[in-house]
Design a protein around this motif. Structure first.
Motif, mmCIF file in Angstrom:
data_model
loop_
_atom_site.group_PDB
_atom_site.id
_atom_site.type_symbol
_atom_site.label_atom_id
_atom_site.label_comp_id
_atom_site.label_asym_id
_atom_site.label_seq_id
_atom_site.Cartn_x
_atom_site.Cartn_y
_atom_site.Cartn_z
ATOM 1 N N ASN A 177 0.818 -1.205 0.000
ATOM 2 C CA ASN A 177 0.000 0.000 0.000
ATOM 3 C C ASN A 177 0.856 1.261 0.000
ATOM 4 O O ASN A 177 1.830 1.355 0.748
ATOM 5 C CB ASN A 177 -0.907 0.044 1.227
ATOM 6 C CG ASN A 177 -1.993 -0.998 1.175
ATOM 7 O OD1 ASN A 177 -2.363 -1.489 0.110
ATOM 8 N ND2 ASN A 177 -2.518 -1.349 2.336
ATOM 9 N N GLY A 227 1.618 5.108 1.139
ATOM 10 C CA GLY A 227 1.430 5.698 2.453
ATOM 11 C C GLY A 227 0.054 6.305 2.653
ATOM 12 O O GLY A 227 -0.545 6.162 3.726
ATOM 13 N N TRP A 228 -0.478 6.973 1.609
ATOM 14 C CA TRP A 228 -1.779 7.609 1.773
ATOM 15 C C TRP A 228 -2.890 6.581 1.922
ATOM 16 O O TRP A 228 -3.898 6.833 2.587
ATOM 17 C CB TRP A 228 -2.071 8.552 0.608
ATOM 18 C CG TRP A 228 -2.247 7.872 -0.725
ATOM 19 C CD1 TRP A 228 -1.283 7.629 -1.653
ATOM 20 C CD2 TRP A 228 -3.469 7.355 -1.271
ATOM 21 N NE1 TRP A 228 -1.816 6.993 -2.750
ATOM 22 C CE2 TRP A 228 -3.154 6.814 -2.537
ATOM 23 C CE3 TRP A 228 -4.783 7.303 -0.817
ATOM 24 C CZ2 TRP A 228 -4.113 6.221 -3.360
ATOM 25 C CZ3 TRP A 228 -5.744 6.710 -1.629
ATOM 26 C CH2 TRP A 228 -5.410 6.182 -2.890
ATOM 27 N N ASN A 234 -2.510 3.593 3.477
ATOM 28 C CA ASN A 234 -2.431 3.154 4.871
ATOM 29 C C ASN A 234 -3.005 4.207 5.821
ATOM 30 O O ASN A 234 -3.686 3.878 6.791
ATOM 31 C CB ASN A 234 -0.979 2.865 5.242
ATOM 32 C CG ASN A 234 -0.468 1.582 4.610
ATOM 33 O OD1 ASN A 234 -1.246 0.639 4.398
ATOM 34 N ND2 ASN A 234 0.817 1.533 4.302
ATOM 35 N N ALA A 235 -2.732 5.480 5.528
ATOM 36 C CA ALA A 235 -3.271 6.549 6.371
ATOM 37 C C ALA A 235 -4.790 6.578 6.323
ATOM 38 O O ALA A 235 -5.456 6.791 7.350
ATOM 39 C CB ALA A 235 -2.699 7.896 5.928
ATOM 40 N N TRP A 236 -5.343 6.338 5.121
ATOM 41 C CA TRP A 236 -6.799 6.308 4.994
ATOM 42 C C TRP A 236 -7.391 5.155 5.788
ATOM 43 O O TRP A 236 -8.416 5.282 6.450
ATOM 44 C CB TRP A 236 -7.169 6.195 3.516
ATOM 45 C CG TRP A 236 -8.643 6.112 3.284
ATOM 46 C CD1 TRP A 236 -9.550 7.123 3.347
ATOM 47 C CD2 TRP A 236 -9.389 4.928 2.961
ATOM 48 N NE1 TRP A 236 -10.815 6.654 3.065
ATOM 49 C CE2 TRP A 236 -10.737 5.307 2.837
ATOM 50 C CE3 TRP A 236 -9.037 3.594 2.759
ATOM 51 C CZ2 TRP A 236 -11.737 4.395 2.515
ATOM 52 C CZ3 TRP A 236 -10.041 2.677 2.441
ATOM 53 C CH2 TRP A 236 -11.370 3.083 2.330
ATOM 54 N N TRP A 239 -7.288 5.994 9.464
ATOM 55 C CA TRP A 239 -8.311 6.990 9.782
ATOM 56 C C TRP A 239 -9.700 6.356 9.846
ATOM 57 O O TRP A 239 -10.507 6.653 10.727
ATOM 58 C CB TRP A 239 -8.286 8.094 8.733
ATOM 59 C CG TRP A 239 -9.383 9.100 8.899
ATOM 60 C CD1 TRP A 239 -9.412 10.161 9.764
ATOM 61 C CD2 TRP A 239 -10.628 9.146 8.178
ATOM 62 N NE1 TRP A 239 -10.596 10.854 9.625
ATOM 63 C CE2 TRP A 239 -11.359 10.254 8.659
ATOM 64 C CE3 TRP A 239 -11.182 8.358 7.167
ATOM 65 C CZ2 TRP A 239 -12.609 10.578 8.170
ATOM 66 C CZ3 TRP A 239 -12.438 8.685 6.675
ATOM 67 C CH2 TRP A 239 -13.137 9.794 7.182
#
Length: 222
Positions: free
Chosen positions: A87, A89-90, A92-94, A97
């Motif tokens: 994945n 980074g964005w 994984n961040a999503w 969240w």
């Protein structure tokens, strides 16, 4: 000719409407003590079969809820091959969240259409999904694939009345799905899937050039 079903909506198409419910944060809950359990396996292969629904994408669910499914005597079947990705980074961040395990893949497919016309189709796409529900070993994944679809035969399947040289064989491809997995059958999943080809309302082809097939995808990861 279009077949209209007034008594009740198609079970398959109605089930597709449930996908929007599973994508909400309220369903992104797991049992207390349960562990995160995204799909396993680097590679997966699946068999798909679907029926044509002659509707614009935005009209598909409203008509289904009214009992007017507009299904056609036309079908498609084929094979999908997927490879899981690391994945970004964005992504994984999503997932962090939203509190859901998120996964990404690339997929390639080969399909044959029969009924209105006989035609072959190839697809290549990027796929993103999340596990929205985990309950007593049952896992529900909601995912979508985005890429290109190319029809190999002329005239292309989606626009048989088009007579000039612009046959619009290459179209935008989108395929949302809702898939069920169970811990008792590791590696296996069964998905309700919409196979959508589109000109994106004139961006790559005129309006009404495209198709919607609703069907089932049985997948095995390894």
């Amino acid at each position: 000719m279009t077949r209209r079903i007034a008594a009740r909506p198609s079970v398959a198409v109605l089930a597709l409407a449930a996908a929007s419910l599973f994508s909400s944060s309220g369903w992104a809950q797991t049992d207390q003590g349960s562990s995160i359990n995204p799909p396993g396996g680097i590679w997966s292969i699946g068999l798909y079969g679907g029926t044509l629904y002659k509707d614009n994408l935005l009209d598909l669910l409203p008509h289904a809820l009214k009992g007017d499914t507009r299904s056609q005597n036309s079908h498609m079947a084929g094979v999908l091959l997927r490879r899981s990705l690391d994945n970004p980074g964005w992504v994984n961040a999503w997932g962090e969240w939203g509190g859901m395990p998120v996964f990404t893949d690339i997929e390639f497919g080969a399909f044959h259409h029969n009924g209105l016309l006989h035609s072959d189709e190839l697809v290549a796409a990027w796929r993103i999904g999340a596990t929205g529900v985990q309950w007593r070993g049952l896992n529900v994944d909601v995912a979508g694939s985005f890429g290109l679809s190319h029809a190999l035969n002329k005239p292309p399947y989606d626009n048989p009345d088009h007579t000039d040289e612009k046959n619009y064989a290459t179209l935008f491809y989108m395929s949302p799905e809702i898939a069920l997995r169970h811990d008792a059958l590791p590696g296996w999943s069964l998905a309700l899937r919409l196979h959508h080809r589109s000109g994106i309302y004139g961006v790559v082809a005129p309006s009404h050039v495209g198709s919607n097939h609703v069907g089932l995808l049985l997948t095995r990861a390894f």
